[in-house]
Design an enzyme around this catalytic site. Structure first.
Site, mmCIF file in Angstrom:
data_model
loop_
_atom_site.group_PDB
_atom_site.id
_atom_site.type_symbol
_atom_site.label_atom_id
_atom_site.label_comp_id
_atom_site.label_asym_id
_atom_site.label_seq_id
_atom_site.Cartn_x
_atom_site.Cartn_y
_atom_site.Cartn_z
ATOM 1 N N ASP A 162 0.679 -1.667 0.087
ATOM 2 C CA ASP A 162 0.168 -0.474 0.155
ATOM 3 C C ASP A 162 1.031 1.275 -0.155
ATOM 4 O OD1 ASP A 162 -2.608 -1.676 0.435
ATOM 5 O OD2 ASP A 162 -1.139 -2.225 2.339
ATOM 6 N N ARG A 165 2.806 1.715 -3.455
ATOM 7 C CA ARG A 165 1.444 2.060 -4.850
ATOM 8 C C ARG A 165 0.669 3.030 -3.944
ATOM 9 N NH1 ARG A 165 -2.810 -3.074 -2.762
ATOM 10 N NH2 ARG A 165 -2.009 -4.631 -4.532
ATOM 11 N N HIS A 190 -4.693 -3.582 6.250
ATOM 12 C CA HIS A 190 -5.097 -3.450 5.182
ATOM 13 C C HIS A 190 -5.971 -4.558 4.403
ATOM 14 C CE1 HIS A 190 -3.082 -4.968 1.157
ATOM 15 N NE2 HIS A 190 -3.594 -6.153 1.130
HETATM 16 P P1 NAD Z 1 -1.793 -18.631 -4.567
HETATM 17 O O1 NAD Z 1 -2.886 -19.104 -4.457
HETATM 18 O O2 NAD Z 1 -1.955 -18.298 -5.651
HETATM 19 O O3 NAD Z 1 -0.978 -19.645 -3.734
HETATM 20 C C1 NAD Z 1 -1.198 -20.201 -1.774
HETATM 21 C C2 NAD Z 1 -0.662 -21.213 -1.534
HETATM 22 O O4 NAD Z 1 -1.111 -21.246 -0.705
HETATM 23 C C3 NAD Z 1 -1.283 -22.187 -1.630
HETATM 24 O O5 NAD Z 1 0.311 -22.537 -3.024
HETATM 25 C C4 NAD Z 1 -1.808 -22.752 -1.953
HETATM 26 O O6 NAD Z 1 -1.809 -23.948 -1.620
HETATM 27 C C5 NAD Z 1 -0.831 -22.429 -0.375
HETATM 28 N N1 NAD Z 1 -1.741 -22.356 0.820
HETATM 29 C C6 NAD Z 1 -3.154 -22.634 1.328
HETATM 30 N N2 NAD Z 1 -2.780 -23.141 2.762
HETATM 31 C C7 NAD Z 1 -1.791 -23.665 2.847
HETATM 32 C C8 NAD Z 1 -0.864 -23.220 4.805
HETATM 33 N N3 NAD Z 1 -2.428 -23.375 5.813
HETATM 34 N N4 NAD Z 1 -0.385 -23.835 4.513
HETATM 35 C C9 NAD Z 1 0.896 -23.838 3.441
HETATM 36 N N5 NAD Z 1 0.547 -23.185 2.264
HETATM 37 C C10 NAD Z 1 -0.649 -23.206 2.171
HETATM 38 O O7 NAD Z 1 -2.281 -16.586 -3.378
HETATM 39 P P2 NAD Z 1 -1.189 -16.230 -3.816
HETATM 40 O O8 NAD Z 1 -1.511 -14.574 -4.382
HETATM 41 O O9 NAD Z 1 0.335 -16.209 -3.231
HETATM 42 O O10 NAD Z 1 -1.583 -15.459 -1.990
HETATM 43 C C11 NAD Z 1 -1.358 -15.364 -1.098
HETATM 44 C C12 NAD Z 1 -2.028 -14.754 -0.045
HETATM 45 O O11 NAD Z 1 -1.691 -13.778 -0.077
HETATM 46 C C13 NAD Z 1 -3.912 -14.477 -0.349
HETATM 47 O O12 NAD Z 1 -4.215 -14.366 0.997
HETATM 48 C C14 NAD Z 1 -3.664 -13.182 -0.481
HETATM 49 O O13 NAD Z 1 -4.865 -12.369 -0.746
HETATM 50 C C15 NAD Z 1 -2.646 -12.055 0.138
HETATM 51 N N6 NAD Z 1 -1.730 -11.473 -0.530
HETATM 52 C C16 NAD Z 1 -1.831 -10.255 0.727
HETATM 53 C C17 NAD Z 1 -1.226 -9.082 0.550
HETATM 54 C C18 NAD Z 1 -0.570 -8.109 0.810
HETATM 55 O O14 NAD Z 1 -0.369 -6.746 0.685
HETATM 56 N N7 NAD Z 1 -0.465 -7.859 2.715
HETATM 57 C C19 NAD Z 1 -0.705 -9.034 -1.661
HETATM 58 C C20 NAD Z 1 -1.262 -10.193 -1.880
HETATM 59 C C21 NAD Z 1 -1.717 -10.744 -1.525
HETATM 60 C C1 LMR Z 2 -3.265 -7.022 -2.116
HETATM 61 O O1 LMR Z 2 -3.595 -5.514 -1.839
HETATM 62 O O2 LMR Z 2 -3.596 -6.467 -3.825
HETATM 63 C C2 LMR Z 2 -4.153 -7.840 -1.822
HETATM 64 O O3 LMR Z 2 -4.174 -7.813 -0.338
HETATM 65 C C3 LMR Z 2 -4.682 -8.626 -2.692
HETATM 66 C C4 LMR Z 2 -6.507 -8.150 -2.479
HETATM 67 O O4 LMR Z 2 -7.022 -9.185 -2.448
HETATM 68 O O5 LMR Z 2 -6.175 -7.151 -2.425
#
Ligand code: NAD
Ligand code: LMR
Length: 331
Positions: A162, A165, A190
């Site tokens: 954030d 961005r 967030h």
């Molecule tokens: P994705 O679905 O591509 O990958 C997630 C992976 O986590 C999968 O491979 C899945 O098998 C694995 N997984 C699920 N449960 C698990 C567990 N209990 N233990 C270990 N592995 C597990 O998702 P992604 O795009 O990599 O995103 C992951 C997370 O990050 C999501 O919750 C997304 O919303 C979050 N995210 C947060 C931010 C932020 O700024 N904080 C930014 C982007 C994404």
């Molecule tokens: C983001 O900010 O891009 C991540 O937290 C993914 C989402 O769900 O927005």
């Protein structure tokens, strides 16, 4: 130079973010070009996920990274967190279009009880945990409260994406290089209530409102664009941000582990200590500084009525999320 490898545990290692993140860690982008690392990669005990993880490990091998001294690939939490100096908790379900991040609490929240417990049992005594999986503030709260004996100040949730961005939006508006924007604090959750504090941000050392005189843009469009950027990416890509999220993980760890430039600060959600009248114990994003070893919440950042109202709204949402997961929070 520290030649003892740092052990970095990453959950969800076969997912989208993992696919961008692991190669950055192994290349030295996170801990610097002198620091060897061992990657401890954790996935769910599912054939497809473990097979995908094996493929990622093969690709890591094929990069021949000189700093990568070992890889562990496992679905066993204690093995994955064993001796870990950093735990990067990415593994969780991402939201789909039309959802808020907090809608994921029911499915993702429980992941962080077992992970918090395993970190307490198995990780190194100095382990620091950064939660990325959404909703990351409340998931970090769950992990922290379940990790008995691990200091609360070693838990973080990611709001750096954030911050990045927000900096880009301000730089574009002011027609300056993004590096000219400093002191950008994102306050709160967030989520779509976060407050990117443009009043205290600076462009080439000058307060943003002195450089960008279009106050309505700052108070409305700018804030909304940052708050809604994750949703905009999901709408455009069909899946949530991944490379920019991985980049923000690298930035967060670097900013926590290297001294902050004099006068500057950065955004990360930490365990609130009562600063700015925000309730103790919530995982809330603040302006933070680091000396490379220890971090602190920057004190005395001026907040006007507008900012206080925005911060109150986002903190109230954190309290609502905490109430939703009260059964996952041991006393
Ligand atoms: P994705 O679905 O591509 O990958 C997630 C992976 O986590 C999968 O491979 C899945 O098998 C694995 N997984 C699920 N449960 C698990 C567990 N209990 N233990 C270990 N592995 C597990 O998702 P992604 O795009 O990599 O995103 C992951 C997370 O990050 C999501 O919750 C997304 O919303 C979050 N995210 C947060 C931010 C932020 O700024 N904080 C930014 C982007 C994404
Ligand atoms: C983001 O900010 O891009 C991540 O937290 C993914 C989402 O769900 O927005």
């Amino acid at each position: 130079m520290n030649t003892t490898p740092l052990r970095v545990a990453v959950t969800g290692a076969a997912g989208q973010i993992g696919y961008s993140l692991l190669f950055r860690i192994a290349s030295g982008a996170m801990f610097g070009p002198q620091q060897p690392v061992i990657l401890q990669l954790i996935e769910i005990p599912d054939e497809k996920a473990m097979s995908a993880l094996q493929g990622v490990c093969m690709e890591l091998d094929d990069c021949a990274f000189p700093l990568l001294k070992g890889i562990v690939a496992t679905s066993n939490l204690d093995e994955g967190f064993k001796g870990a100096n950093w735990a990067l908790l990415v593994g969780a379900v991402p939201r789909k279009a039309g959802m808020e991040r907090k809608d994921l609490l029911g499915i993702n929240g429980k992941i962080f009880t077992g992970q918090g417990q395993a970190i307490a049992r198995s990780a190194a005594s100095d382990v620091r945990t950064l939660v990325i999986g959404n909703p990351c503030n409340t998931n970090a709260l769950i992990a922290m409260r379940n990790a008995r004996g691990v200091p609360a100040q070693n838990f973080f949730a990611m709001t750096m994406l954030d911050e990045n961005r927000a900096k880009t939006q301000l730089a574009r508006k002011a027609s300056v290089d993004v590096a000219a924007v400093n002191n950008l604090a994102v306050w709160g959750n967030h989520s779509s209530t976060m407050f990117p504090d443009f009043f205290n941000a600076r462009i080439n050392g000058r307060p943003v409102p002195d450089v960008i005189s279009h106050r309505e843009w700052l108070e409305k469009d700018f804030i909304t664009t940052v708050q809604q950027r994750g949703a905009a990416i999901i709408k455009a890509r069909g899946s949530s941000s991944a490379a920019s999220a991985a980049n923000a993980v690298v930035d967060t760890v670097r900013r926590l582990t290297t001294p902050t430039a004099p006068g500057d600060w950065f955004s990360v959600a930490v365990c609130a200590d009562g600063s700015y009248d925000i309730e103790k114990g919530l995982i809330c994003s603040f302006p933070v500084r680091s000396d490379g070893q220890h971090w602190e919440i920057v004190q005395g950042v001026p907040l006007n009525e507008f900012s206080r109202g925005k911060i109150e709204a986002t903190v109230n949402e954190l309290k609502e999320e905490r109430a939703l997961v009260k059964d996952l929070l041991p006393q």
